[in-house]
Scaffold this active site. Structure first.
Site, PDB file in Angstrom:
ATOM      1  N   SER A  47       0.816  -1.227   0.000  1.00 14.06           N
ATOM      2  CA  SER A  47       0.000   0.000   0.000  1.00 14.06           C
ATOM      3  C   SER A  47       0.843   1.269   0.000  1.00 14.06           C
ATOM      4  O   SER A  47       0.434   2.277   0.569  1.00 14.06           O
ATOM      5  CB  SER A  47      -0.947   0.023   1.209  1.00 14.06           C
ATOM      6  OG  SER A  47      -1.695  -1.162   1.236  1.00 14.06           O
ATOM      7  N   ARG A  48       2.003   1.175  -0.586  1.00 12.36           N
ATOM      8  CA  ARG A  48       2.915   2.336  -0.668  1.00 12.36           C
ATOM      9  C   ARG A  48       3.387   2.832   0.701  1.00 12.36           C
ATOM     10  O   ARG A  48       3.831   3.957   0.847  1.00 12.36           O
ATOM     11  CB  ARG A  48       2.269   3.506  -1.444  1.00 12.36           C
ATOM     12  CG  ARG A  48       1.915   3.183  -2.917  1.00 12.36           C
ATOM     13  CD  ARG A  48       3.035   2.438  -3.595  1.00 12.36           C
ATOM     14  NE  ARG A  48       2.911   2.353  -5.054  1.00 12.36           N
ATOM     15  CZ  ARG A  48       2.943   1.211  -5.748  1.00 12.36           C
ATOM     16  NH1 ARG A  48       3.018   0.035  -5.122  1.00 12.36           N
ATOM     17  NH2 ARG A  48       2.922   1.228  -7.056  1.00 12.36           N
TER      18      ARG A  48
END
Ligand SMILES: Cc1cc2nc3c(=O)[nH]c(=O)nc-3n(C[C@H](O)[C@H](O)[C@H](O)COP(=O)(O)O)c2cc1C
Length: 241
Positions: free
Chosen positions: A214-215
């Protein structure tokens, strides 16, 4: 002008290209299964960078020691950045060494603005390292030792190419190589060209980046005291991704 981005000649959807990091690291990359934290840096930045280059090499990555080197050219319009890939050919707690033509674009930029940023990136491993700091030429004896380890063809190429200067054609370039090859025929040890040698980037900052889901990546920045290579003198900060 034709709009290349909307061209129908390719199905490649650049905007849709994305990788989720830190998900299925697999057996070959066990290091990716835990989060990068300060303990990875307990011996300093240099052993961790060396470990990541080794890891990338054993993962089959070609030129795992390649780094994108950014320099600054001072122009009448102000400072202009420029970047290109070079190979790291020396690594020590003092810094990162690469070899090039001192009269090249980058060589001239470094002569007037001796600062650089160099980024190693291994996307398949979800890893990146950036080193930033002042750059200086290595001693002639250091260059000579590395020069002697280079294949003869690379040595001839360094003599034959006025790196970064325009040339009329491929034929002219090949002719320069032929001339240099003839000139050094029978010469057992080709000397180091006067315009060729090493630079060492002595980092003030080293940032290690590890891709996560999710970055929410891990970023650790090592802040170094100029001239002090003691592990105890470095400060480690976590940066937001
Ligand atoms: C994988 C790779 C490794 C390279 N390694 C070097 C290198 O170690 N030294 C070098 O001078 N150029 C190297 N080059 C070429 C440079 O990227 C660049 O084209 C050249 O140095 C001229 O740059 P300049 O005109 O900005 O000075 C490499 C290129 C690639 C793609």
């Amino acid at each position: 002008m034709r709009d290349q981005e909307n061209s129908a000649t390719s199905d490649l959807d650049i905007a849709a290209m994305r990788v989720e990091y830190g998900v299925d690291a697999g057996d070959n990359h066990p290091g990716l299964e835990t989060d990068l934290d300060e303990t990875w840096l307990s011996d300093g930045w240099e052993p961790l960078l060396r470990n990541w280059i080794e890891h990338a090499t054993s993962a089959g990555i070609t030129d795992a020691n390649a780094m994108v080197l950014a320099t600054v050219e001072m122009t009448d319009e102000g400072p202009h950045p420029a970047s290109r890939t070079v190979l790291c050919k020396g690594l020590s707690p003092e810094g990162v060494t690469f070899y090039t033509n001192y009269d090249s674009f980058k060589g001239r930029a470094l002569a007037t603005t001796p600062w650089a940023s160099a980024t190693f990136v291994w996307p398949v491993l979800g890893r990146q390292v950036t080193v930033r700091g002042p750059v200086r030429r290595v001693g002639a004896e250091v260059t000579a030792v590395y020069w002697r380890s280079r294949p003869r063809g690379s040595q001839l190429g360094a003599w034959a190419s006025l790196q970064s200067r325009p040339i009329a054609s491929r034929e002219d370039l090949d002719l320069q190589l032929t001339e240099v090859t003839e000139r050094f025929e029978g010469v057992a040890e080709i000397p180091v060209p006067p315009h060729w040698g090493g630079f060492q980037l002595r980092p003030h900052y080293v940032e290690f980046w590890q891709g996560r889901r999710s970055r929410m990546h891990n970023r650790l920045r090592v802040v170094l005291e100029p001239g002090n290579t003691e592990v105890t003198a470095m400060k480690v900060e976590r940066l937001q991704p």
